[in-house]
Structure formats: C-alpha cells, structure tokens
Design a protein around this motif. Sequence first.
Motif, PDB file in Angstrom:
ATOM      1  N   SER A 103       0.806  -1.215   0.000  1.00  0.00           N
ATOM      2  CA  SER A 103       0.000   0.000   0.000  1.00  0.00           C
ATOM      3  C   SER A 103       0.841   1.269   0.000  1.00  0.00           C
ATOM      4  N   GLY A 104       2.011   1.197   0.625  1.00  0.00           N
ATOM      5  CA  GLY A 104       2.862   2.380   0.729  1.00  0.00           C
ATOM      6  C   GLY A 104       2.319   3.424   1.676  1.00  0.00           C
ATOM      7  N   SER A 105       1.304   3.058   2.475  1.00  0.00           N
ATOM      8  CA  SER A 105       0.662   4.058   3.329  1.00  0.00           C
ATOM      9  C   SER A 105       0.380   3.552   4.740  1.00  0.00           C
ATOM     10  N   LYS A 110       4.677   5.500   7.278  1.00  0.00           N
ATOM     11  CA  LYS A 110       4.543   6.952   7.315  1.00  0.00           C
ATOM     12  C   LYS A 110       5.420   7.584   8.392  1.00  0.00           C
ATOM     13  N   ASN A 129       1.580   0.711  -4.981  1.00  0.00           N
ATOM     14  CA  ASN A 129       0.709   1.868  -5.215  1.00  0.00           C
ATOM     15  C   ASN A 129       1.591   3.071  -5.469  1.00  0.00           C
ATOM     16  N   SER A 132       1.064   6.416  -3.588  1.00  0.00           N
ATOM     17  CA  SER A 132       1.084   6.360  -2.131  1.00  0.00           C
ATOM     18  C   SER A 132       2.095   7.328  -1.527  1.00  0.00           C
TER      19      SER A 132
END
Length: 324
Positions: A103-105, A110, A129, A132
């Motif tokens: 997802s990169g999120s 983060k 993604n 993201s």
Amino acid sequence: MKRNQTINIGQVARRTIAMEASAINDLQQFIDADFEKVVERIAQCQGRLVVTGIGKSAIIAQKMVATFNSTGTPALFMHAADAIHGDLGMIREEDVVMCISKSGSSAEIKVLVPLVKNFGNTLIAMVGNTASFLAQEADYILNTTVSQEACPNNLAPTTSTTAQLAMGDALAVCLIEWHGFTAADFAKFHPGGALGKKLYLKVGDLSKQHQAPQVLSNSSLREVIVEISSKMLGVTAVVDENGLLQGIITDGDLRRMLEKNVPTAAVTAKDIMSLHPKMIQQDQLAINALEMMRQHDITQLLVMDGERYQGIIHLHDLIREGII
C-alpha cells in the motif's frame, strides 16, 4: 471451521498459480529507468543495502537480504516497526534504504520514511501503489503493482508478495552480472552443506582419503587381485617402474578374463589392463568427477597430477560427501 463442500482443490490451486504467474509476467512493463538507476545506485553504494518492511512485506524483505548477502551485495534487514524504536541506529550514512510495501501508506511506513529522509540516505520504494505516501517520498520507485490478490477475498497478500519476491530476484541477478559474481565467489559464502561442497570440494580432497592402488605392468595375477582387494576400491592403476600410468584394471576386467578360461599362471597386469582409462586432474571440482562418471556409466576415475597418477575417486566418495 467447516469445509466448503463445493471446492475443487485442483482448480483452485491451478488458478492461484496462473494468477501469480501472470502477475510476475506483468512486472516486465515496470522494468524502467528507475529500475536501472536502482541497480546502479546499489552497485555503487559504499555501504549496505538496508531492506525494511512491515507484515508480509517484512518477510519478503528478509528473503531478499539473504539473497543479496549470498551473491555479493552486503545487505541487512530492518523491521519497520522496530526501526522507530531504536533499530534506526543500524543505518549508516553511506547505506541505501529500500522500503517494501504493497500500500505504501501503512502507519509504520509513514513514521519511518521521514526519519530515513532526514538521515540523507537514498530511499528506494518497492511499492504496489505509485500514488502512495511512500512512492511520493522515495528517490526511486520499483513498481510491483498487481491487479488482484490470489486470495478469493482479494485480501491476503499472495500475488503481491510473489511480485515483490520476483522483483527482488531481478535486482539480485542484475547485481550479480554487474559485479561479474562467479561460482567461485558464490562458494566463498556457501561453504557448508552439499551446495557448498559442489562449489569448492576438489577431486584431490577425496582421493587423498584412500591409499592409491597400483601394480607394475609385470605384476602377477595374484598381485593384482591382492591389490584390488586390499585397497577395496574395485580397481587398480597399472604403472611402470617410473610411476607413469600404463593402464587400469577393474574387478570387472578380472571377471571377464576368468570367464575366458585362459591359463592364469603366466597372466600379468599388462595382459588384463585397459589402455585408455578415464582420468581427471586432482584440482578439478568433485562435481565434475560425478558428471564424468555419469557420462561414461562408471563408478571410479583415476586421479592425476599432470601426467602422474595420484589415486582414485569413487562414486561412494561423492555419495558420502552429499554431492549426489
């Protein structure tokens, strides 16, 4: 949990494999300029490649690190959750960091990404993604987007982790070729087990474990039989007075001679020996001896040091060492 009575196990398995194979094939379109720059950056890195991730991506990261280390690219694994609780201390100024995430999120990503950026390290995102947070913050992107997970609920990481694994292997192989990493280099990092032995164990290492059976060309039949029996290798070399190889006698040669019902009293080694024995140099790899034995359907080879006979390597030696 109750069984789904309508499931066709074979069909589900084949569908899963087909979906993952398709996802891997689709990765070819993502081998772009960023991928090439990533290979160059890692290859020229003066430090280590630090690979991080969370959840299933963290497990893929550990496998990648193992592959990189074993093929000449220094790497270490840093769990994204542990990183923000002290493990960031493993990152050095000259290291390159690669973060793996579908997802990169995720929350941990983060938090981690700005910290890595503050350190000034190059950040590579292997992400599914490209819009993201991770992708936007990274210096380079390795795109591992998949259209669907093989999981029927499109939830459990299956196709996505397979794509990550394949992209990591693509990186590793490019780095192998970049550095001209050879089988000899590989052997340095794999000294243990059967794989290591295939890469470094020499013919001479095994033949030295035996006495070298040999008789003179004028030795009697009795002397030949005693030599073969006492050395228990089923064979003896035939040499001249200067120790130079003349031929070979196997227990099979003895049987065939006796089947001819010839008078044995006057038989000497030179009457029985084969003139063109299969030989291998002592500095050759043991795995090469195995290939020769298979090619010629034999169980032993004469071991040579140049033109001089040194001993015997037997199929049983290779079995004992786990080469087979």
